[in-house]
Design an enzyme around this catalytic site. Sequence first.
Site, PDB file in Angstrom:
ATOM      1  N   ALA A  89       0.836  -1.208   0.000  1.00  0.00           N
ATOM      2  CA  ALA A  89       0.000   0.000   0.000  1.00  0.00           C
ATOM      3  C   ALA A  89       0.865   1.251   0.000  1.00  0.00           C
ATOM      4  CB  ALA A  89      -0.899   0.016   1.241  1.00  0.00           C
ATOM      5  N   GLU A 122      -2.707 -12.288  -4.405  1.00  0.00           N
ATOM      6  CA  GLU A 122      -4.039 -12.104  -4.985  1.00  0.00           C
ATOM      7  C   GLU A 122      -4.301 -10.605  -5.153  1.00  0.00           C
ATOM      8  OE1 GLU A 122      -3.962 -13.958  -1.979  1.00  0.00           O
ATOM      9  OE2 GLU A 122      -4.066 -15.951  -2.880  1.00  0.00           O
ATOM     10  N   TYR A 134       2.197  -5.546 -11.124  1.00  0.00           N
ATOM     11  CA  TYR A 134       2.684  -6.924 -11.018  1.00  0.00           C
ATOM     12  C   TYR A 134       3.089  -7.477 -12.383  1.00  0.00           C
ATOM     13  CZ  TYR A 134       1.075  -6.561  -6.241  1.00  0.00           C
ATOM     14  OH  TYR A 134       0.908  -6.145  -4.950  1.00  0.00           O
TER      15      TYR A 134
END
Length: 205
Positions: A89, A122, A134
């Site tokens: 985050a 995930e 990613y």
Amino acid sequence: HSLHPTPCSLPRSMAKIQLKTPKSEHLAAMVALDRTSLGGIWTLSGYERELDSPNSELLILTLDRDSETLIGLACFWAILEEAHITLLAIYPDYQRQGLGQLLLYKLLEKAVQRQLERATLEVRVSNQSAIALYEHFGFRIAGERKNYYPQTGESALIFWRNDLQTAAFQEQLSKWRQEILSRLAQGEWQLEEETRAKIDTMGMS
């Protein structure tokens, strides 16, 4: 002109950021960032457990002003040969400046040092910026978990990267490091990391 205590009050040329392992005094700020950026994944006691667990790798990014301001947070769990990335985050005001790339790069470097072979995570199917991050780091979609997020019923994509202990991956890590440092410099961020000597010693253990 006096500085007032908001993250935006520093002239950008002075914006020093530190990447480090958190301590107990960072717990309250970690919970606050979790609530702001992730909707409240873990509680204070959850973060205390993560700090104490030898299988958890926690990282924080702080803005070094009169007082430390926490602007980034990341974690993986080491499970057998796998780094399971549980959260990443960046405080909303500091997104899209290369700081998420910096945290993900550092998690992968730490995974290599722990001799882990794979990384997985995930991500919400709607989270396009995270998916792009990613994929930039070579993760591939391995499947989907339906209705994974109970609050919304949204599905999660499962991402994998399998080659962490190869020479090619470690060469790629070096390239990413240069890319990231270059981007940070363009944004006038000055990065301070925990000492290399400590990292090198960890790599040899």
